[in-house]
Enzyme design. Structure first.
Site, PDB file in Angstrom:
ATOM      1  CE  LYS A  13      20.289  21.827  13.799  1.00  0.00           C
ATOM      2  NZ  LYS A  13      19.464  22.658  12.901  1.00  0.00           N
ATOM      3  NE  ARG A  88      14.372  20.592  16.559  1.00  0.00           N
ATOM      4  CZ  ARG A  88      15.036  19.872  15.661  1.00  0.00           C
ATOM      5  NH1 ARG A  88      15.832  18.908  16.046  1.00  0.00           N
ATOM      6  NH2 ARG A  88      14.925  20.148  14.389  1.00  0.00           N
ATOM      7  NE  ARG A 127      17.848  18.950   4.139  1.00  0.00           N
ATOM      8  CZ  ARG A 127      17.823  19.155   5.455  1.00  0.00           C
ATOM      9  NH1 ARG A 127      18.944  19.384   6.106  1.00  0.00           N
ATOM     10  NH2 ARG A 127      16.691  19.155   6.111  1.00  0.00           N
ATOM     11  NE  ARG A 160      14.676  16.194   6.615  1.00  0.00           N
ATOM     12  CZ  ARG A 160      15.217  16.769   7.687  1.00  0.00           C
ATOM     13  NH1 ARG A 160      16.525  16.711   7.870  1.00  0.00           N
ATOM     14  NH2 ARG A 160      14.474  17.409   8.554  1.00  0.00           N
ATOM     15  NE  ARG A 171      12.102  21.171   9.336  1.00  0.00           N
ATOM     16  CZ  ARG A 171      12.842  20.948   8.236  1.00  0.00           C
ATOM     17  NH1 ARG A 171      12.301  21.022   7.025  1.00  0.00           N
ATOM     18  NH2 ARG A 171      14.114  20.651   8.351  1.00  0.00           N
TER      19      ARG A 171
HETATM   20  P1  AMP Z   1      15.906  17.625  11.923  1.00  0.00           P
HETATM   21  O1  AMP Z   1      16.423  16.494  11.095  1.00  0.00           O
HETATM   22  O2  AMP Z   1      16.794  17.996  13.070  1.00  0.00           O
HETATM   23  O3  AMP Z   1      15.526  18.825  11.065  1.00  0.00           O
HETATM   24  O4  AMP Z   1      14.539  17.119  12.589  1.00  0.00           O
HETATM   25  C1  AMP Z   1      13.437  16.720  11.811  1.00  0.00           C
HETATM   26  C2  AMP Z   1      12.199  16.645  12.678  1.00  0.00           C
HETATM   27  O5  AMP Z   1      12.388  15.652  13.700  1.00  0.00           O
HETATM   28  C3  AMP Z   1      11.852  17.917  13.432  1.00  0.00           C
HETATM   29  O6  AMP Z   1      11.088  18.842  12.642  1.00  0.00           O
HETATM   30  C4  AMP Z   1      11.041  17.359  14.613  1.00  0.00           C
HETATM   31  O7  AMP Z   1       9.730  17.002  14.210  1.00  0.00           O
HETATM   32  C5  AMP Z   1      11.798  16.065  14.927  1.00  0.00           C
HETATM   33  N1  AMP Z   1      12.866  16.280  15.937  1.00  0.00           N
HETATM   34  C6  AMP Z   1      14.208  16.149  15.750  1.00  0.00           C
HETATM   35  N2  AMP Z   1      14.869  16.407  16.884  1.00  0.00           N
HETATM   36  C7  AMP Z   1      13.929  16.709  17.825  1.00  0.00           C
HETATM   37  C8  AMP Z   1      13.970  17.085  19.196  1.00  0.00           C
HETATM   38  N3  AMP Z   1      15.134  17.225  19.855  1.00  0.00           N
HETATM   39  N4  AMP Z   1      12.792  17.311  19.839  1.00  0.00           N
HETATM   40  C9  AMP Z   1      11.619  17.184  19.212  1.00  0.00           C
HETATM   41  N5  AMP Z   1      11.506  16.863  17.903  1.00  0.00           N
HETATM   42  C10 AMP Z   1      12.643  16.621  17.204  1.00  0.00           C
END
Ligand code: AMP
Length: 221
Positions: A13, A88, A127, A160, A171
């Site tokens: 994404k 989400r 990554r 990360r 996740r």
């Molecule tokens: P991402 O970079 O999208 O993989 O997000 C990393 C982490 O940020 C996720 O595992 C969640 O803990 C948090 N996070 C990101 N977007 C959301 C969202 N829309 N709702 C809740 N937690 C989020």
């Protein structure tokens, strides 16, 4: 054009959102990036979000929605946006509709990036992310030209803290639990387009650009 990217962690994404944002000249809004900025800056919101993020669980809706609303009220959003990582769940999807309603706009297209689990694990465990500009690399598939330095800005690359196999599995579980109702939400609104995202990034991006052009044409009619 207001676009949402759905898909499991590791579906690409972030990478695709960056490519698409450049092609369409509209901003890329990533809730993961916004949250990580808050964690790095040690803001109150960042301190609250940190534990959830490290475990791989969702940050409470209210916190995330607050930062999304702040971002979507900025003037550059008027020409459109690509939203990556939000919504989400259906509660966030309803909040998004409310926020967009406030600024007199709505979602035009939701692309669902479909990726298989072995590809996800392979992509995420290798990554590398640039600390400075956020560009993504991969230890094997897309190694940087210089060791641990970004090809574009020479920023330092890092892994990360949530890109380890145990947290990736959490996740994925969290994603699967919420995704079907979210997919139904957008399918009912006739906004959902599936994209096969296992292949090379440029091939997937071409497919996505085609979908955007189709929707653009239908919006003009
Ligand atoms: P991402 O970079 O999208 O993989 O997000 C990393 C982490 O940020 C996720 O595992 C969640 O803990 C948090 N996070 C990101 N977007 C959301 C969202 N829309 N709702 C809740 N937690 C989020």
């Amino acid at each position: 054009m207001n676009i949402i990217l759905l898909g499991p962690p590791g579906a690409g994404k972030g990478t695709q959102a960056k490519g698409l944002a450049q092609k369409l000249n509209i901003p890329h809004v990533s809730t993961g990036d916004l949250l990580r900025q808050n964690v790095a800056g040690q803001t109150e919101l960042g301190r609250e979000a940190k534990n959830y993020m490290e475990k791989g669980t969702l940050v409470p809706d209210e916190l995330v929605t607050r930062i999304v609303e702040q971002r979507l009220l900025q003037p550059d959003i008027k020409k459109g946006f690509i939203l990556d990582g939000y919504p989400r769940n259906t509660s966030q999807a309803r909040s998004l509709d409310r926020i967009l309603g406030k600024i007199g706009t709505s979602v035009n297209l939701v692309m669902d990036l479909d990726t298989s689990e072995p590809v996800i694990i392979q992509r995420l465990t290798g990554r590398l992310v640039c600390k400075k500009c956020g560009a993504n690399f991969h230890i094997k598939n897309m190694p940087p030209k210089k060791d641990m330095a970004c090809d574009y800005c020479l920023g330092k690359l890092y892994q990360r803290s949530d890109d380890n196999e145990a947290t990736i599995r959490t996740r994925l579980e969290v994603y699967r639990k919420e995704v079907s109702s979210l997919i139904d939400y957008y399918r009912q609104k006739n906004l959902l387009k599936p994209v096969v995202a296992d292949g090379e990034a440029e091939v997937v991006l071409k497919e996505m650009v085609k979908l955007v052009e189709q929707i653009n044409d239908s919006l003009k009619v």
